[in-house]
Design a protein around this motif. Structure first.
Motif, PDB file in Angstrom:
ATOM      1  N   LEU A  18       0.822  -1.211   0.000  1.00 15.15           N
ATOM      2  CA  LEU A  18       0.000   0.000   0.000  1.00 15.15           C
ATOM      3  C   LEU A  18       0.855   1.259   0.000  1.00 15.15           C
ATOM      4  N   ALA A  19       1.970   1.230   0.737  1.00 17.25           N
ATOM      5  CA  ALA A  19       2.818   2.419   0.842  1.00 17.25           C
ATOM      6  C   ALA A  19       3.416   2.795  -0.501  1.00 17.25           C
ATOM      7  N   ILE A  20       3.976   1.830  -1.225  1.00 13.89           N
ATOM      8  CA  ILE A  20       4.613   2.120  -2.508  1.00 13.89           C
ATOM      9  C   ILE A  20       3.592   2.629  -3.514  1.00 13.89           C
ATOM     10  N   ALA A  21       2.429   1.955  -3.577  1.00 22.40           N
ATOM     11  CA  ALA A  21       1.391   2.386  -4.513  1.00 22.40           C
ATOM     12  C   ALA A  21       0.854   3.764  -4.147  1.00 22.40           C
ATOM     13  N   SER A  22       0.625   4.002  -2.858  1.00 19.03           N
ATOM     14  CA  SER A  22       0.079   5.291  -2.419  1.00 19.03           C
ATOM     15  C   SER A  22       1.050   6.441  -2.680  1.00 19.03           C
ATOM     16  N   LEU A  23       2.338   6.198  -2.496  1.00 16.87           N
ATOM     17  CA  LEU A  23       3.327   7.241  -2.765  1.00 16.87           C
ATOM     18  C   LEU A  23       3.355   7.579  -4.254  1.00 16.87           C
ATOM     19  N   GLY A  24       3.176   6.557  -5.102  1.00 14.69           N
ATOM     20  CA  GLY A  24       3.089   6.822  -6.534  1.00 14.69           C
ATOM     21  C   GLY A  24       1.872   7.662  -6.884  1.00 14.69           C
ATOM     22  N   LEU A  25       0.722   7.313  -6.298  1.00 10.19           N
ATOM     23  CA  LEU A  25      -0.504   8.078  -6.555  1.00 10.19           C
ATOM     24  C   LEU A  25      -0.406   9.484  -5.969  1.00 10.19           C
ATOM     25  N   GLY A 220      -8.575  -5.027  -4.399  1.00 10.86           N
ATOM     26  CA  GLY A 220      -8.975  -3.734  -3.864  1.00 10.86           C
ATOM     27  C   GLY A 220      -7.863  -2.895  -3.269  1.00 10.86           C
ATOM     28  N   LYS A 221      -6.646  -3.412  -3.255  1.00 12.10           N
ATOM     29  CA  LYS A 221      -5.546  -2.644  -2.664  1.00 12.10           C
ATOM     30  C   LYS A 221      -5.266  -1.359  -3.443  1.00 12.10           C
ATOM     31  N   GLY A 222      -5.531  -1.372  -4.757  1.00  6.76           N
ATOM     32  CA  GLY A 222      -5.357  -0.149  -5.537  1.00  6.76           C
ATOM     33  C   GLY A 222      -6.308   0.938  -5.094  1.00  6.76           C
ATOM     34  N   TRP A 223      -7.533   0.558  -4.761  1.00  6.52           N
ATOM     35  CA  TRP A 223      -8.520   1.541  -4.294  1.00  6.52           C
ATOM     36  C   TRP A 223      -8.178   2.022  -2.884  1.00  6.52           C
ATOM     37  N   ILE A 224      -7.695   1.108  -2.043  1.00 12.31           N
ATOM     38  CA  ILE A 224      -7.282   1.519  -0.698  1.00 12.31           C
ATOM     39  C   ILE A 224      -6.108   2.492  -0.786  1.00 12.31           C
ATOM     40  N   ALA A 225      -5.155   2.212  -1.691  1.00  6.22           N
ATOM     41  CA  ALA A 225      -4.011   3.114  -1.876  1.00  6.22           C
ATOM     42  C   ALA A 225      -4.486   4.495  -2.326  1.00  6.22           C
ATOM     43  N   LEU A 226      -5.480   4.520  -3.194  1.00  4.02           N
ATOM     44  CA  LEU A 226      -6.037   5.793  -3.650  1.00  4.02           C
ATOM     45  C   LEU A 226      -6.676   6.545  -2.489  1.00  4.02           C
ATOM     46  N   ALA A 227      -7.419   5.813  -1.649  1.00  3.70           N
ATOM     47  CA  ALA A 227      -8.045   6.447  -0.486  1.00  3.70           C
ATOM     48  C   ALA A 227      -7.004   6.939   0.515  1.00  3.70           C
ATOM     49  N   LEU A 228      -5.872   6.233   0.602  1.00  9.32           N
ATOM     50  CA  LEU A 228      -4.826   6.603   1.551  1.00  9.32           C
ATOM     51  C   LEU A 228      -4.259   7.990   1.286  1.00  9.32           C
ATOM     52  N   THR A 229      -4.197   8.391   0.011  1.00  9.12           N
ATOM     53  CA  THR A 229      -3.654   9.720  -0.292  1.00  9.12           C
ATOM     54  C   THR A 229      -4.522  10.803   0.321  1.00  9.12           C
ATOM     55  N   TYR A 244       0.835   1.382   6.940  1.00 12.48           N
ATOM     56  CA  TYR A 244       1.122   0.384   7.967  1.00 12.48           C
ATOM     57  C   TYR A 244      -0.095   0.129   8.854  1.00 12.48           C
ATOM     58  N   LEU A 245      -0.901   1.175   9.064  1.00 17.45           N
ATOM     59  CA  LEU A 245      -2.135   1.002   9.834  1.00 17.45           C
ATOM     60  C   LEU A 245      -3.079   0.044   9.111  1.00 17.45           C
ATOM     61  N   PHE A 246      -3.264   0.260   7.818  1.00 18.77           N
ATOM     62  CA  PHE A 246      -4.139  -0.615   7.055  1.00 18.77           C
ATOM     63  C   PHE A 246      -3.523  -2.003   6.898  1.00 18.77           C
ATOM     64  N   GLY A 247      -2.199  -2.071   6.796  1.00 18.48           N
ATOM     65  CA  GLY A 247      -1.538  -3.369   6.768  1.00 18.48           C
ATOM     66  C   GLY A 247      -1.787  -4.147   8.047  1.00 18.48           C
ATOM     67  N   GLY A 248      -1.762  -3.427   9.174  1.00 12.34           N
ATOM     68  CA  GLY A 248      -2.036  -4.072  10.459  1.00 12.34           C
ATOM     69  C   GLY A 248      -3.462  -4.577  10.555  1.00 12.34           C
ATOM     70  N   VAL A 249      -4.402  -3.784  10.043  1.00 13.79           N
ATOM     71  CA  VAL A 249      -5.810  -4.208  10.050  1.00 13.79           C
ATOM     72  C   VAL A 249      -5.981  -5.455   9.178  1.00 13.79           C
ATOM     73  N   THR A 250      -5.273  -5.485   8.049  1.00 10.44           N
ATOM     74  CA  THR A 250      -5.356  -6.638   7.152  1.00 10.44           C
ATOM     75  C   THR A 250      -4.843  -7.909   7.825  1.00 10.44           C
ATOM     76  N   VAL A 274     -13.800  -1.889   5.480  1.00 11.28           N
ATOM     77  CA  VAL A 274     -14.628  -1.141   6.421  1.00 11.28           C
ATOM     78  C   VAL A 274     -13.825   0.008   7.013  1.00 11.28           C
ATOM     79  N   ALA A 275     -12.564  -0.270   7.362  1.00  8.83           N
ATOM     80  CA  ALA A 275     -11.701   0.779   7.908  1.00  8.83           C
ATOM     81  C   ALA A 275     -11.515   1.912   6.904  1.00  8.83           C
ATOM     82  N   THR A 276     -11.366   1.568   5.631  1.00  8.56           N
ATOM     83  CA  THR A 276     -11.223   2.594   4.588  1.00  8.56           C
ATOM     84  C   THR A 276     -12.454   3.474   4.517  1.00  8.56           C
ATOM     85  N   ILE A 277     -13.633   2.864   4.523  1.00  6.12           N
ATOM     86  CA  ILE A 277     -14.882   3.629   4.447  1.00  6.12           C
ATOM     87  C   ILE A 277     -15.053   4.523   5.669  1.00  6.12           C
ATOM     88  N   VAL A 278     -14.759   3.979   6.850  1.00  7.17           N
ATOM     89  CA  VAL A 278     -14.904   4.758   8.085  1.00  7.17           C
ATOM     90  C   VAL A 278     -13.975   5.971   8.081  1.00  7.17           C
TER      91      VAL A 278
END
Length: 306
Positions: A18-25, A220-229, A244-250, A274-278
């Motif tokens: 998630l971190a690498i993808a989110s940093l790219g986005l 769905g990790k691509g969508w989570i990465a998008l939400a992370l930004t 890392y927070l979302f990785g821990g939840v996973t 669910v965590a992403t939506i919240v």
């Protein structure tokens, strides 16, 4: 204690994708481009990286193949939205759908393929320390590379002239154009670089994190990465922490199952989403805060002749 150390290690491993993808986005969005095609790009990169390792036995060639696939798809997206001024959201969704279908088609012959034996990595001496050794110092080099990437991105965006120019393109492309900066080329470079990072994340997923190829494995990790930004308010350091927070939840679902907690597996599987939506719901309650941090031209087309 050992189980908690393994949970931390697994959370860092999962969060790296998630971190690498989110940093790219993040780089994409700092330049004013929204890339909704991350899911499809990561899937294409995952099969490209996996296939490369199957045929060469070299993980690093697999990462390069994944980065190349991500950069190529991002370049196509960039030409469409930057030069042809197609709608960024519709084009990104189309790219995502294409990536899902294309990766499934190409990957048919690799579903049962096996990778060479996976090497084990550890930092000498530190890996032997109690608790912190197995938790932090027995990771793949790219786990530490993601941390260095986030630090380097902070330095680039806020301490260099090139980073200032990139941010100015995302804030006011008309002003940057008036000062003589090639706005379209800068945006394309940002999109391609971001695509390469999404590709690296996809390749890491199939080569190291899993390691195997299954249709739709990005899940769905691509969508989570998008939400992370958005969750991180477009700050690299916060992106890393959020990943890392979302990785821990996973990974929590597997930890709870291992501890004998009797909760339906379907419920545990949906926890990251669910965590992403919240999180997004909580952030959206303060639109002023988002507006102050969001690049002003995000998602808006730029017409040099206008």
């Amino acid at each position: 204690m050992e189980s908690y150390a393994l949970l931390i290690a697994a959370s860092l491993n999962a969060g790296t994708v998630l971190a690498i993808a989110s940093l790219g986005l993040l780089i994409n969005e700092k330049a004013g481009i929204v890339n909704l095609g991350a899911e499809g790009m990561m899937l294409c990169a995952a099969i490209a990286g996996f296939a490369a390792v199957v045929h060469t036995g070299n993980d690093w060639l697999g990462f390069l193949a994944g980065m190349g696939a991500g950069a190529l798809l991002a370049a196509i997206l960039g030409v469409l939205v930057i030069w042809l001024n197609t709608n960024q959201y519709a084009t990104g969704l189309a790219l995502s759908l294409f990536g899902v279908g294309f990766s499934a088609f190409v990957g048919i012959g690799y579903v049962q393929a096996k990778l060479p034996e996976r090497p084990r990595f550890s930092i000498p001496f530190l890996a032997d320390l109690p608790f912190v050794g197995p938790a932090l110092f027995r990771q793949h080099p790219l786990v530490y590379g993601a941390v260095l990437l986030a630090i380097g991105m902070v330095w680039f965006l806020y301490r260099t002239r090139a980073g200032l120019v990139l941010r100015s393109v995302g804030e006011s492309p008309a002003s940057a154009h008036a000062l003589g900066y090639p706005v379209r080329r800068i945006r394309l470079a940002a999109v391609v670089f971001g695509g390469a990072l999404c590709g690296l994340a996809g390749a890491y997923l199939s080569v190291i994190y899993t390691p195997l190829w299954v249709e739709g494995m990005v899940a769905g990790k691509g969508w989570i990465a998008l939400a992370l930004t958005t969750f991180a308010t477009w700050r690299p350091g916060r992106v890393l922490l959020g990943a890392y927070l979302f990785g821990g939840v996973t990974m929590l679902q597997f930890h709870l199952q291992g501890q004998g907690v009797h909760i339906a597996s379907q419920f545990l599987t949906m926890l990251p989403y669910v965590a992403t939506i919240v999180v997004l719901a909580l952030i959206s309650r303060n639109p002023t805060w988002i507006r102050l941090n969001m690049p002003a031209s995000l998602g808006k087309p730029f017409y040099p002749g206008a």
